[in-house]
Design an enzyme around this catalytic site. Structure first.
Site, PDB file in Angstrom:
ATOM      1  N   GLY A  57      -4.814  -4.225  -3.640  1.00 26.44           N
ATOM      2  CA  GLY A  57      -5.688  -3.169  -3.767  1.00 26.44           C
ATOM      3  C   GLY A  57      -5.051  -1.945  -4.250  1.00 26.44           C
ATOM      4  O   GLY A  57      -4.152  -1.521  -3.432  1.00 26.44           O
ATOM      5  N   HIS A  58      -5.234  -1.786  -5.390  1.00 31.83           N
ATOM      6  CA  HIS A  58      -4.455  -0.534  -6.071  1.00 31.83           C
ATOM      7  C   HIS A  58      -5.316   0.454  -6.523  1.00 31.83           C
ATOM      8  O   HIS A  58      -6.100   0.636  -7.228  1.00 31.83           O
ATOM      9  CB  HIS A  58      -3.675  -1.105  -7.297  1.00 31.83           C
ATOM     10  CG  HIS A  58      -2.445  -2.184  -7.112  1.00 31.83           C
ATOM     11  ND1 HIS A  58      -1.761  -2.847  -7.959  1.00 31.83           N
ATOM     12  CD2 HIS A  58      -2.004  -2.668  -5.896  1.00 31.83           C
ATOM     13  CE1 HIS A  58      -1.145  -3.636  -7.179  1.00 31.83           C
ATOM     14  NE2 HIS A  58      -1.123  -3.486  -6.108  1.00 31.83           N
ATOM     15  N   GLN A  93       1.616  -6.233  -3.451  1.00 32.06           N
ATOM     16  CA  GLN A  93       2.319  -6.522  -2.236  1.00 32.06           C
ATOM     17  C   GLN A  93       3.682  -5.882  -2.283  1.00 32.06           C
ATOM     18  O   GLN A  93       3.792  -4.595  -2.850  1.00 32.06           O
ATOM     19  CB  GLN A  93       2.341  -7.948  -1.875  1.00 32.06           C
ATOM     20  CG  GLN A  93       0.914  -8.599  -1.599  1.00 32.06           C
ATOM     21  CD  GLN A  93       0.418  -9.094  -3.080  1.00 32.06           C
ATOM     22  OE1 GLN A  93       0.872  -9.559  -3.732  1.00 32.06           O
ATOM     23  NE2 GLN A  93      -1.011  -8.551  -3.206  1.00 32.06           N
ATOM     24  N   LYS A 100       1.587   2.067  -5.053  1.00 26.61           N
ATOM     25  CA  LYS A 100       2.421   1.802  -6.155  1.00 26.61           C
ATOM     26  C   LYS A 100       1.532   1.917  -7.449  1.00 26.61           C
ATOM     27  O   LYS A 100       1.998   2.638  -8.319  1.00 26.61           O
ATOM     28  CB  LYS A 100       2.537   0.181  -6.210  1.00 26.61           C
ATOM     29  CG  LYS A 100       3.370  -0.189  -5.228  1.00 26.61           C
ATOM     30  CD  LYS A 100       3.535  -1.933  -5.068  1.00 26.61           C
ATOM     31  CE  LYS A 100       2.144  -2.525  -4.473  1.00 26.61           C
ATOM     32  NZ  LYS A 100       1.920  -2.203  -2.947  1.00 26.61           N
ATOM     33  N   ASP A 146       0.825  -1.176   0.042  1.00 22.17           N
ATOM     34  CA  ASP A 146      -0.055   0.002  -0.133  1.00 22.17           C
ATOM     35  C   ASP A 146       0.911   1.242  -0.218  1.00 22.17           C
ATOM     36  O   ASP A 146       0.480   2.347   0.690  1.00 22.17           O
ATOM     37  CB  ASP A 146      -0.933   0.176   1.269  1.00 22.17           C
ATOM     38  CG  ASP A 146      -1.805  -1.391   1.244  1.00 22.17           C
ATOM     39  OD1 ASP A 146      -2.340  -1.635   0.255  1.00 22.17           O
ATOM     40  OD2 ASP A 146      -2.085  -1.527   2.468  1.00 22.17           O
TER      41      ASP A 146
HETATM   42  P1  GDP Z   1      -0.746   0.328  -3.437  1.00 24.67           P
HETATM   43  O1  GDP Z   1      -1.319  -0.820  -2.985  1.00 24.67           O
HETATM   44  O2  GDP Z   1       0.680   0.506  -3.275  1.00 24.67           O
HETATM   45  O3  GDP Z   1      -0.985   0.562  -4.860  1.00 24.67           O
HETATM   46  O4  GDP Z   1      -1.445   1.342  -2.644  1.00 24.67           O
HETATM   47  P2  GDP Z   1      -3.097   1.823  -2.125  1.00 24.67           P
HETATM   48  O5  GDP Z   1      -3.808   2.188  -3.405  1.00 24.67           O
HETATM   49  O6  GDP Z   1      -3.409   0.623  -1.351  1.00 24.67           O
HETATM   50  O7  GDP Z   1      -2.929   2.755  -0.972  1.00 24.67           O
HETATM   51  C1  GDP Z   1      -2.454   4.180  -1.284  1.00 24.67           C
HETATM   52  C2  GDP Z   1      -3.292   5.035  -0.895  1.00 24.67           C
HETATM   53  O8  GDP Z   1      -2.487   6.199  -0.846  1.00 24.67           O
HETATM   54  C3  GDP Z   1      -4.442   5.398  -1.819  1.00 24.67           C
HETATM   55  O9  GDP Z   1      -5.580   5.455  -1.435  1.00 24.67           O
HETATM   56  C4  GDP Z   1      -3.893   6.245  -2.792  1.00 24.67           C
HETATM   57  O10 GDP Z   1      -4.834   7.055  -3.531  1.00 24.67           O
HETATM   58  C5  GDP Z   1      -3.327   7.168  -1.814  1.00 24.67           C
HETATM   59  N1  GDP Z   1      -2.044   7.931  -2.449  1.00 24.67           N
HETATM   60  C6  GDP Z   1      -1.106   7.634  -3.080  1.00 24.67           C
HETATM   61  N2  GDP Z   1       0.100   8.448  -3.232  1.00 24.67           N
HETATM   62  C7  GDP Z   1      -0.326   9.315  -2.460  1.00 24.67           C
HETATM   63  C8  GDP Z   1       0.272  10.744  -2.226  1.00 24.67           C
HETATM   64  O11 GDP Z   1       1.419  11.046  -2.396  1.00 24.67           O
HETATM   65  N3  GDP Z   1      -0.442  11.462  -1.242  1.00 24.67           N
HETATM   66  C9  GDP Z   1      -1.556  11.016  -0.598  1.00 24.67           C
HETATM   67  N4  GDP Z   1      -2.297  11.745   0.263  1.00 24.67           N
HETATM   68  N5  GDP Z   1      -2.255  10.090  -0.972  1.00 24.67           N
HETATM   69  C10 GDP Z   1      -1.737   8.926  -1.714  1.00 24.67           C
HETATM   70  P1  IMO Z   2      -0.903  -4.213  -2.276  1.00 27.13           P
HETATM   71  O1  IMO Z   2      -0.635  -4.654  -3.643  1.00 27.13           O
HETATM   72  C1  IMO Z   2      -0.814  -4.751   2.085  1.00 27.13           C
HETATM   73  C2  IMO Z   2      -0.734  -8.977   3.476  1.00 27.13           C
HETATM   74  C3  IMO Z   2      -2.008  -9.276   4.372  1.00 27.13           C
HETATM   75  C4  IMO Z   2      -1.187 -10.333   5.385  1.00 27.13           C
HETATM   76  C5  IMO Z   2      -0.113 -11.017   4.361  1.00 27.13           C
HETATM   77  C6  IMO Z   2      -0.596 -12.207   3.707  1.00 27.13           C
HETATM   78  O2  IMO Z   2      -2.182  -3.474  -2.297  1.00 27.13           O
HETATM   79  O3  IMO Z   2       0.018  -3.385  -1.737  1.00 27.13           O
HETATM   80  P2  IMO Z   2      -2.339 -12.940   1.689  1.00 27.13           P
HETATM   81  O4  IMO Z   2      -3.670 -12.788   1.674  1.00 27.13           O
HETATM   82  O5  IMO Z   2      -1.618 -12.427   0.530  1.00 27.13           O
HETATM   83  O6  IMO Z   2      -1.790 -14.438   1.752  1.00 27.13           O
HETATM   84  O7  IMO Z   2      -2.008 -12.393   2.972  1.00 27.13           O
HETATM   85  O8  IMO Z   2       0.092 -10.043   3.273  1.00 27.13           O
HETATM   86  N1  IMO Z   2      -1.056  -8.528   2.161  1.00 27.13           N
HETATM   87  C7  IMO Z   2      -0.861  -7.052   1.888  1.00 27.13           C
HETATM   88  N2  IMO Z   2      -0.828  -5.943   2.670  1.00 27.13           N
HETATM   89  N3  IMO Z   2      -1.063  -4.611   0.652  1.00 27.13           N
HETATM   90  C8  IMO Z   2      -1.303  -5.673  -0.098  1.00 27.13           C
HETATM   91  O9  IMO Z   2      -1.281  -5.529  -1.420  1.00 27.13           O
HETATM   92  C9  IMO Z   2      -1.379  -6.898   0.496  1.00 27.13           C
HETATM   93  N4  IMO Z   2      -1.609  -7.980  -0.134  1.00 27.13           N
HETATM   94  C10 IMO Z   2      -1.254  -8.908   1.101  1.00 27.13           C
HETATM   95  O10 IMO Z   2      -2.626  -8.361   4.912  1.00 27.13           O
HETATM   96  O11 IMO Z   2      -0.629  -9.459   6.171  1.00 27.13           O
HETATM   97 MG    MG Z   3      -3.070  -1.568  -1.932  1.00 28.82          MG
END
Ligand code: GDP
Ligand code: IMO
Ligand code: MG
Length: 423
Positions: free
Chosen positions: A40-41, A222, A16, A13
């Site tokens: 979750g992207h 991840q 990416k 998270d």
């Molecule tokens: P990912 O799994 O690495 O793609 O990241 P996620 O989408 O799960 O979580 C990142 C969260 O931070 C999302 O809600 C994005 O919209 C938000 N986000 C990404 N870059 C920034 C940033 O530079 N500033 C802020 N405030 N939010 C950001």
């Molecule tokens: P993105 O791509 C954050 C974590 C789960 C758990 C461990 C194993 O959005 O960054 P799994 O279901 O993969 O067997 O769970 O990995 N986990 C993540 N944490 N971001 C993710 O994906 C994750 N995908 C799995 O919370 O600790």
């Molecule tokens: Mg994510």
């Protein structure tokens, strides 16, 4: 024929998807290479927010071919639901390609994930319960079923039926639910028809594209410290999110990869269990969660917050051969009086070198922090380095100094354009 890989450098998270969306503007193919719908992207464009699980984050661009490569485990109901929801919003998924070699997730994988987690009691991993671990386990046991097998439907359905019957024995022994085998076979009968148009040999597709000088972007899900080999085992996912996984997960050898972008937040979060040396169990941590909206995109769980850990990031540079950093969510720290950054680990009062190779050793470390005064002003709309406050620049320089690679992108908000590109 250059290939770029984007990897998470903490516990997921990191933002990416936002960086991938930015880089995708200059790429022809965006390719998921591991993981599944545990990802979750999030991409935010204007007032529109897209939460993607399986579909590559480049899908919003019409010039991009989104590819789900061989290393991914694919949950078909989630995939079709995601396609339907995107298409209802005017985002075409007709260009999507799915590897014939990608593994499929079945209902027994989810059932097994739930039973395994319940059985772990206090030692639970905190998985997303999506069946990811059991699906990869089946791949390793060589009993998994690949997407391409749906093309011979009679054979595919016979295999689904046989596997369901085998898994029923295991689930029953473990006190799990009874599978409705006929219903599962009927469901996958329909899924097979819907999947057919998307299936290709993605290895051939990607190499042909590279030989025609296309620019290919490989999208990690991840993160480095959730890697099954290099992460905080057993509190990890079941794939290789590190850059090496991009090669095995696509069939693109390492020599073709010339850029590896590590994504890190200006602080750190982790979902689920496992050691976290810089975890902030105080008001600062609460502020990170509240301001950074640190709740899981997939499971809605509160993410555990903590300070930026440069020992971790140094190790991520080694594990991934990172060439540069994208540091996201700098704006989340706008109101902080002070920003702590871990620059070393101590054990029994003595600084250690390298990164601990077991979770017990990691749980022993005491972080050594430097403190940077907060900038106490909004970074919203800042896209030029000259407009950054001196202490924000100090934070960027500290990251560069301790990791020996440059910070090329800085996130200053969730939106597509809230990004500072450094020369
Ligand atoms: P990912 O799994 O690495 O793609 O990241 P996620 O989408 O799960 O979580 C990142 C969260 O931070 C999302 O809600 C994005 O919209 C938000 N986000 C990404 N870059 C920034 C940033 O530079 N500033 C802020 N405030 N939010 C950001
Ligand atoms: P993105 O791509 C954050 C974590 C789960 C758990 C461990 C194993 O959005 O960054 P799994 O279901 O993969 O067997 O769970 O990995 N986990 C993540 N944490 N971001 C993710 O994906 C994750 N995908 C799995 O919370 O600790
Ligand atoms: Mg994510």
């Amino acid at each position: 024929m250059p290939v770029t890989v984007v990897v998470g450098s903490q516990w997921g998270d990191e933002g990416k998807a936002k960086v991938i969306d930015h880089l995708a503007a200059a790429h022809s193919h965006v390719v998921r290479f591991q993981g599944g719908h545990n990802a979750g992207h999030t991409v935010v464009v204007g007032d529109q927010k897209y939460a993607l699980q399986l579909i590559p984050s480049g899908v919003l661009y019409e010039h991009v071919t989104p590819v789900i490569a061989n290393g991914v485990v694919v949950d078909l109901p989630t995939l079709f639901d995601e396609i339907d929801r995107l298409e209802a919003r005017g985002v075409s998924c007709s260009r999507l390609k799915i590897s014939s070699q990608a593994q499929l997730i079945f209902p027994w994988h989810q059932a097994a994930d739930a039973i395994a987690e319940a059985g772990r009691g206090e030692n639970k991993i905190g998985t997303t319960l999506k069946g990811i671990g059991p699906a990869y386990a089946d791949k390793a046991r060589r009993v998994g079923i690949r997407a391409g097998e749906t093309l011979d439907k009679a054979k595919f359905l016979a295999k689904v039926k046989a596997r369901a019957a085998e898994e029923q024995v295991v689930l029953t022994a473990l006190g799990g639910d009874v599978l409705d085998v006929d219903a599962i076979v009927n469901q996958f009968d329909a899924y097979a028809d819907r999947l057919r148009p998307y299936i290709v040999d993605t290895v051939g597709l990607l190499h042909d594209a590279l030989e025609s000088n296309c620019e290919v972007l490989l999208e990690g899900a991840q993160a480095t410290f959730l890697d099954i080999d290099h992460g905080t085992y057993p509190f990890v996912t079941s794939s290789n999110p590190t850059a090496g996984g991009a090669s095995t997960g696509t069939g693109i050898g390492p020599r073709l990869i010339n850029r590896v972008v590590g994504i890190a937040k200006a602080y750190c979060t982790r979902v689920g269990s496992g050691p976290f040396p810089t975890e902030a169990l105080d008001n600062y941590g609460d502020a990170m969660v509240e301001i950074g909206r640190e709740f899981g995109t997939v499971t809605g769980r509160r993410r555990r917050p903590g300070w930026l850990d440069l020992v971790m990031l140094r190790h991520a540079v080694r594990l991934n051969s990172l060439t540069e950093w994208a540091i996201t969510k700098l704006d989340v720290l706008d109101t902080f009086d002070v920003i702590k950054v871990c620059v070393a680990y101590k054990v029994n009062g003595k600084e250690i070198s390298g990164y601990p190779d077991t979770i017990d050793a990691l749980a022993e470390v005491e972080p050594v922090y430097v403190e940077i005064p907060g900038w106490k002003r909004s970074l919203a709309g800042v896209t030029r380095e000259s407009d950054l406050p001196p202490s924000a620049i100090a934070l960027i320089k500290l990251i560069e100094e301790h990791t020996n690679i440059p910070v090329t992108l800085v996130g200053t908000g969730a939106g597509r354009d809230d990004l500072l590109v450094r020369e």
